[in-house]
Design a protein around this motif. Structure first.
Motif, short mmCIF file in Angstrom:
data_model
loop_
_atom_site.label_atom_id
_atom_site.label_comp_id
_atom_site.label_asym_id
_atom_site.label_seq_id
_atom_site.Cartn_x
_atom_site.Cartn_y
_atom_site.Cartn_z
N PHE A 1 0.79 -1.01 0.05
CA PHE A 1 0.02 0.32 -0.23
C PHE A 1 0.75 1.14 0.07
O PHE A 1 1.60 1.54 0.87
N GLU A 2 1.09 1.98 -1.03
CA GLU A 2 1.66 2.96 -1.37
C GLU A 2 1.03 4.40 -0.77
O GLU A 2 -0.18 4.46 -0.64
N PRO A 3 1.96 5.37 -0.37
CA PRO A 3 1.46 6.79 0.14
C PRO A 3 0.47 7.40 -0.98
O PRO A 3 0.91 7.09 -2.30
N ALA A 4 -0.65 7.83 -0.89
CA ALA A 4 -1.28 8.32 -1.80
C ALA A 4 -1.61 9.96 -1.74
O ALA A 4 -1.31 10.43 -0.75
N ASP A 5 -1.88 10.59 -2.75
CA ASP A 5 -1.98 12.12 -2.77
C ASP A 5 -3.55 12.40 -2.17
O ASP A 5 -4.37 12.46 -2.91
N MET A 6 -3.45 12.76 -0.78
CA MET A 6 -4.66 12.92 -0.48
C MET A 6 -4.84 14.04 0.52
O MET A 6 -4.52 14.02 1.62
N ALA A 7 -4.62 15.25 -0.05
CA ALA A 7 -4.60 16.55 0.66
C ALA A 7 -5.71 16.70 1.72
O ALA A 7 -5.44 17.09 2.85
N PRO A 8 -6.99 16.46 1.39
CA PRO A 8 -8.15 16.43 2.41
C PRO A 8 -7.89 15.61 3.78
O PRO A 8 -8.14 16.30 4.76
N LEU A 9 -6.93 14.65 3.51
CA LEU A 9 -6.52 13.77 4.58
C LEU A 9 -5.75 14.41 5.63
O LEU A 9 -5.87 14.45 6.83
N PHE A 10 -4.67 15.21 5.10
CA PHE A 10 -3.77 15.69 5.85
C PHE A 10 -4.32 17.09 6.72
O PHE A 10 -4.01 17.33 7.58
N GLU A 11 -5.27 17.70 6.03
CA GLU A 11 -6.11 18.58 6.49
C GLU A 11 -6.82 18.30 7.97
O GLU A 11 -6.81 18.77 8.85
N ARG A 12 -7.40 17.14 7.75
CA ARG A 12 -8.27 16.66 8.77
C ARG A 12 -7.12 16.12 10.08
O ARG A 12 -7.37 16.01 11.21
N LEU A 13 -5.87 15.64 9.43
CA LEU A 13 -4.95 15.24 10.44
C LEU A 13 -4.61 16.42 11.45
O LEU A 13 -4.15 16.24 12.82
N ALA A 14 -4.48 17.75 10.74
CA ALA A 14 -4.09 18.56 11.46
C ALA A 14 -5.06 19.23 12.44
O ALA A 14 -5.00 19.67 13.61
N ARG A 15 -6.39 19.03 11.89
CA ARG A 15 -7.49 19.23 12.61
C ARG A 15 -7.68 18.23 14.24
O ARG A 15 -7.93 18.90 15.15
N PHE A 16 -7.29 17.02 13.62
CA PHE A 16 -7.04 15.93 14.88
C PHE A 16 -6.19 16.48 15.87
O PHE A 16 -6.42 16.33 17.12
N ARG A 17 -4.91 16.87 15.29
CA ARG A 17 -4.06 17.31 16.43
C ARG A 17 -4.34 18.74 17.10
O ARG A 17 -4.09 18.64 18.23
N LYS A 18 -4.98 19.42 16.52
CA LYS A 18 -5.38 20.66 17.12
C LYS A 18 -6.71 20.26 18.13
O LYS A 18 -6.59 20.98 19.24
N LEU A 19 -7.43 19.27 17.90
CA LEU A 19 -8.67 18.90 18.70
C LEU A 19 -7.88 18.25 20.15
O LEU A 19 -8.40 18.37 21.34
N TYR A 20 -6.94 17.27 19.80
CA TYR A 20 -6.30 16.81 21.05
C TYR A 20 -5.60 18.02 21.90
O TYR A 20 -5.69 17.99 23.21
N THR A 21 -4.94 18.73 21.43
CA THR A 21 -4.48 20.11 22.24
C THR A 21 -5.44 20.71 23.06
O THR A 21 -5.36 20.96 24.26
N ALA A 22 -6.50 21.04 22.40
CA ALA A 22 -7.71 21.87 22.78
C ALA A 22 -8.33 20.71 23.94
O ALA A 22 -8.64 21.31 24.99
N VAL A 23 -8.59 19.62 23.61
CA VAL A 23 -9.13 18.69 24.68
C VAL A 23 -8.34 18.65 25.77
O VAL A 23 -8.80 18.45 27.16
N SER A 24 -6.79 18.24 25.79
CA SER A 24 -6.00 18.25 26.91
C SER A 24 -5.83 19.36 27.65
O SER A 24 -5.79 19.24 28.96
N LEU A 25 -5.89 20.53 27.05
CA LEU A 25 -5.78 21.57 27.88
C LEU A 25 -7.05 22.02 28.65
O LEU A 25 -7.12 22.60 29.70
N ALA A 26 -8.33 21.37 28.44
CA ALA A 26 -9.49 21.51 29.01
C ALA A 26 -9.67 20.43 30.17
O ALA A 26 -10.38 20.35 30.73
N GLU A 27 -8.58 19.66 30.38
CA GLU A 27 -8.81 18.36 31.19
C GLU A 27 -8.99 18.86 32.54
O GLU A 27 -8.33 19.66 33.05
#
Length: 478
Positions: free
Chosen positions: A452-478
């Motif tokens: 399985f080769e890496p694919a060109d999926m720009a929207p997936l990387f945008e959601r990855l960035a949102r995933f990381r921001k969400l973790y930061t926000a939730v962990s700060l709110a703990e």
């Protein structure tokens, strides 16, 4: 013919193999209990009964008396607590249990250099802080304590009667001095453990006992069959893939998840919660990012929606739009790379239009995102790997492997028997211990069946960035 027994969290899996291929397999499911929030337990007798049931399944396919040697594998970090008669005092406290948070803080204070000695900073899933917790919260049980084993080693005890472990499973306790591959007296003392409670340490291919007459009666195995020490599931999974030499890496998609890179040297990186552990073979170590939530979120959401794991993945395949919600998959906290036992799972971005398929897609993507975070935590040490092999039940999902390849920017390969990796690795260690294989054979990689080769999926990387921001926000709110 060689037998590998893997004591997993969701099932006991058996593999019967010859020197170069899997002959047959069996599996028996087991359940985990959570009597309080953050607790995760299994009674050791469940493992033994499931092993016997899985052997009974095998007996319809092979002649058990023809097994030449047995290897063991299992979930790491579990605290199996035995009295002087070698009977369990209470249910085992598992790797994904988060009760011993304060005890980890106490251990850090008592042993400031523990991350460099034991290969990782104290985290509540590890074995050592659980004993300090036991002394504080269950003093009556602590007073009965005479022996401590890891899950696979309890099944070994039932097979051959010896109190032993291997270096790779010992590595996951926090008591092991990884460089010297022996128990560290200071850490042992700091967690209120007597040195004679701990088992003797062997390499994974060492014969540590033989099937007893009692075990033979209970299992159908031939009395006197040699049993080798085996390894923790990460290390035996590595053996199944030939990941015993530098430049070899793989991902494991079981209940938990691992990103594993083999090495000849001990290279601790505690600041990023990358585990640096002894391998099950002598003079070898590895680095590993360990996620508490591997493929488990797929079966979890399937349980909530009344779907099988395969149906969850099939639904996830039907959508890929930008309106897929973001899911944090931290059902039991997280280890690598966050070291956060308090974080919990959540969905963000649910809409009136959100469908079951959208939810399934967000869960599958979240697992891939955890591997992207794991790869990032390795820094430059992962860049030289040409590819990542995949093992574990989650490796059956082509969607998940495609997503992981894309977000880690590494090709992911799969071979026959990938979903039986640790048990197959244990069988290969048994063959090595009996002389049917040599060490060089264990470094051979199985033929690739899928890439399985890496694919060109720009929207997936945008959601990855949102995933990381969400973790930061939730962990700060703990």
């Amino acid at each position: 013919m060689y037998l590998g027994i893997d004591i997993g969290t969701s099932a006991v899996k058996l593999v019967c193999a010859d020197t170069d291929r899997i002959l047959t397999t069996s599996s028996v499911a087991i359940k985990t209990s959570s009597p309080q929030p953050g607790w995760s337990e299994q009674h050791p007798d469940l493992w033994w009964q499931a092993t016997r049931d899985a052997l009974d399944q095998l007996s319809g396919q092979i002649t058990l008396s023809e097994v030449k040697a047995i290897g063991l594998s299992g979930q790491m970090h579990g605290a199996v607590l035995l009295n002087r008669d070698l009977h369990p005092i209470r249910p085992a406290i598992l790797w994904n249990d988060s009760r011993a948070v304060q005890e980890c803080e106490d251990l850090r204070a008592a042993q400031p250099e523990i991350g460099h000695i034991a290969g990782v900073p104290p985290l509540p899933g590890f074995t050592a802080p659980k004993i300090a917790w036991l002394k504080k919260h269950e003093p009556a049980n602590y007073a009965k304590l005479s022996h401590i084993l890891l899950p696979k080693d309890y099944v070994g005890l039932r097979l051959h009667g010896e109190l032993v472990t291997d270096a790779s499973d010992a590595a996951g306790t926090l008591w092991l001095d990884q460089a010297s591959r022996d128990w560290h007296a200071g850490i042992v003392e700091a967690t209120d453990v007597a040195g004679d409670w701990l088992p003797q340490i062997f390499d994974g291919h060492n014969c540590v006992g033989a099937v007893s007459a009692q075990a033979a009666t209970e299992t159908g195995l031939k009395p006197g069959t040699p049993v080798v020490a085996g390894g923790g599931d990460a290390a035996t999974g590595a053996v199944s893939l030939g990941a015993t030499e530098p430049g070899r890496g793989f991902i494991s998609l079981g209940t938990s998840g691992q990103l594993f890179v083999a090495d000849r040297a001990y290279k601790p990186n505690p600041e990023r919660y990358v585990h640096a552990f002894a391998h099950t073979l002598p003079d070898r170590w590895y680095q590993m990012a360990a996620m508490l939530n591997g493929a488990r979120p797929i079966s979890w959401i399937g349980g909530q929606l009344g779907l099988s794991a395969a149906e969850v993945v099939a639904l996830a395949e039907t959508v890929s739009g930008d309106r897929v919600p973001i899911f944090l998959p931290y059902l039991t906290g997280e280890r690598s790379p966050h070291g956060d036992p308090h974080i919990r799972a959540c969905f963000f971005g649910l809409e009136d239009s959100t469908t079951r398929a959208d939810i399934c897609r967000s869960v599958v993507e979240a697992i891939a995102f955890c591997f992207a975070d794991a790869a990032q935590s390795f820094g430059d040490s992962i860049k030289e790997l040409p590819e990542l092999a995949a093992i574990g039940g989650g490796s059956r999902s082509e969607l998940l492997l495609r997503l992981i390849a894309t977000v880690t920017e590494k090709p992911v390969v799969r071979s026959d028997g990938a979903d039986s990796g640790p048990a197959y690795g244990a069988a290969r260690l048994a063959a090595f211990g009996e002389g049917a294989l040599d060490r060089a054979d264990l470094a051979l990689q199985p033929p690739t069946t899928d890439m399985f080769e890496p694919a060109d999926m720009a929207p997936l990387f945008e959601r990855l960035a949102r995933f990381r921001k969400l973790y930061t926000a939730v962990s700060l709110a703990e």
